[in-house]
Design a protein around this motif. Sequence first.
Motif, PDB file in Angstrom:
ATOM      1  N   SER A  66       0.843  -1.201   0.000  1.00 53.78           N
ATOM      2  CA  SER A  66       0.000   0.000   0.000  1.00 53.78           C
ATOM      3  C   SER A  66       0.873   1.244   0.000  1.00 53.78           C
ATOM      4  CB  SER A  66      -0.927   0.016   1.216  1.00 53.78           C
ATOM      5  OG  SER A  66      -0.182   0.195   2.403  1.00 53.78           O
ATOM      6  N   ASP A  68       0.084   5.340   1.320  1.00 55.14           N
ATOM      7  CA  ASP A  68      -0.810   6.362   1.845  1.00 55.14           C
ATOM      8  C   ASP A  68      -0.197   7.722   1.536  1.00 55.14           C
ATOM      9  OD1 ASP A  68      -2.433   8.088   3.279  1.00 55.14           O
ATOM     10  OD2 ASP A  68      -2.331   6.943   5.140  1.00 55.14           O
ATOM     11  N   LYS A 115      -2.914  -1.274  -2.367  1.00 60.06           N
ATOM     12  CA  LYS A 115      -3.922  -0.251  -2.052  1.00 60.06           C
ATOM     13  C   LYS A 115      -3.258   1.122  -2.044  1.00 60.06           C
ATOM     14  CE  LYS A 115      -5.757   0.374   2.145  1.00 60.06           C
ATOM     15  NZ  LYS A 115      -6.623   0.212   3.322  1.00 60.06           N
ATOM     16  N   HIS A 117      -4.045   4.936  -1.211  1.00 58.17           N
ATOM     17  CA  HIS A 117      -5.070   5.658  -0.454  1.00 58.17           C
ATOM     18  C   HIS A 117      -4.531   6.957   0.119  1.00 58.17           C
ATOM     19  CE1 HIS A 117      -3.535   4.074   3.522  1.00 58.17           C
ATOM     20  NE2 HIS A 117      -2.998   3.208   2.687  1.00 58.17           N
ATOM     21  N   GLY A 119      -5.221   8.474   3.562  1.00 56.44           N
ATOM     22  CA  GLY A 119      -5.887   8.211   4.835  1.00 56.44           C
ATOM     23  C   GLY A 119      -6.919   7.123   4.637  1.00 56.44           C
ATOM     24  N   GLU A 120      -8.151   7.397   5.000  1.00 51.81           N
ATOM     25  CA  GLU A 120      -9.237   6.421   4.861  1.00 51.81           C
ATOM     26  C   GLU A 120      -9.827   6.366   3.450  1.00 51.81           C
ATOM     27  OE1 GLU A 120     -10.108   4.242   7.295  1.00 51.81           O
ATOM     28  OE2 GLU A 120      -8.371   5.114   8.311  1.00 51.81           O
ATOM     29  N   GLN A 121      -9.527   7.363   2.630  1.00 54.29           N
ATOM     30  CA  GLN A 121     -10.056   7.412   1.263  1.00 54.29           C
ATOM     31  C   GLN A 121      -9.235   6.484   0.359  1.00 54.29           C
ATOM     32  OE1 GLN A 121      -9.338  11.051  -0.828  1.00 54.29           O
ATOM     33  NE2 GLN A 121     -10.647  10.492  -2.540  1.00 54.29           N
ATOM     34  N   VAL A 122      -9.857   5.430  -0.112  1.00 56.72           N
ATOM     35  CA  VAL A 122      -9.181   4.482  -1.006  1.00 56.72           C
ATOM     36  C   VAL A 122      -9.306   4.991  -2.438  1.00 56.72           C
ATOM     37  CG1 VAL A 122      -9.150   2.128  -1.885  1.00 56.72           C
ATOM     38  CG2 VAL A 122      -9.619   2.549   0.550  1.00 56.72           C
TER      39      VAL A 122
END
Length: 170
Positions: A66, A68, A115, A117, A119-122
């Motif tokens: 991932s 971020d 992934k 992203h 933060g919480e927004q993918v």
Amino acid sequence: MYTSSLQQNILAELHHELASTRRILERVPFDQADFKPHPKSMSLWQLATHVVNLLAFKTLFVTHDSRDFLDPNAPKPGPTPTSHAELLERFEEYSTTLRKELQASTNEHLTHNFKLHRGEQVIFDHPKGTALRIMGLNHSIHHRGQLTVYLRLLDIPVPGLYGPSADDKN
């Protein structure tokens, strides 16, 4: 040559696209680095640097699970190249690293998700092989296409990418 290996197919496509990208980058004039075809456009140098830095981003798809955008400790590309030679050196360095990581990978590894992203927004959550194709290769090809338009507007001959260009025919 067609192969059933996801890894080998991506490597073959990458090999072709990197050669084409290098031909474009070789023609980017550092003395016109600030050129913008429109006020909302990136400058020529920003765009060329972005094309090169995307190689490091593609490597993340292979080596990590991932990314971020809000993580201040996440890997970032180096500072903006200050010469044409430095841009091409970075291109070679990042290309070599990407090829090496992809060659060391496996088909199974490329089916694991990556992934992207904030933060919480993918933004993107797909298999690594898909991430490499969509967010990696296709994204780079898009920006490389923009570079060809910049070159054309600056009256710099555009090399052929998928066959001869109009400049190759003259």
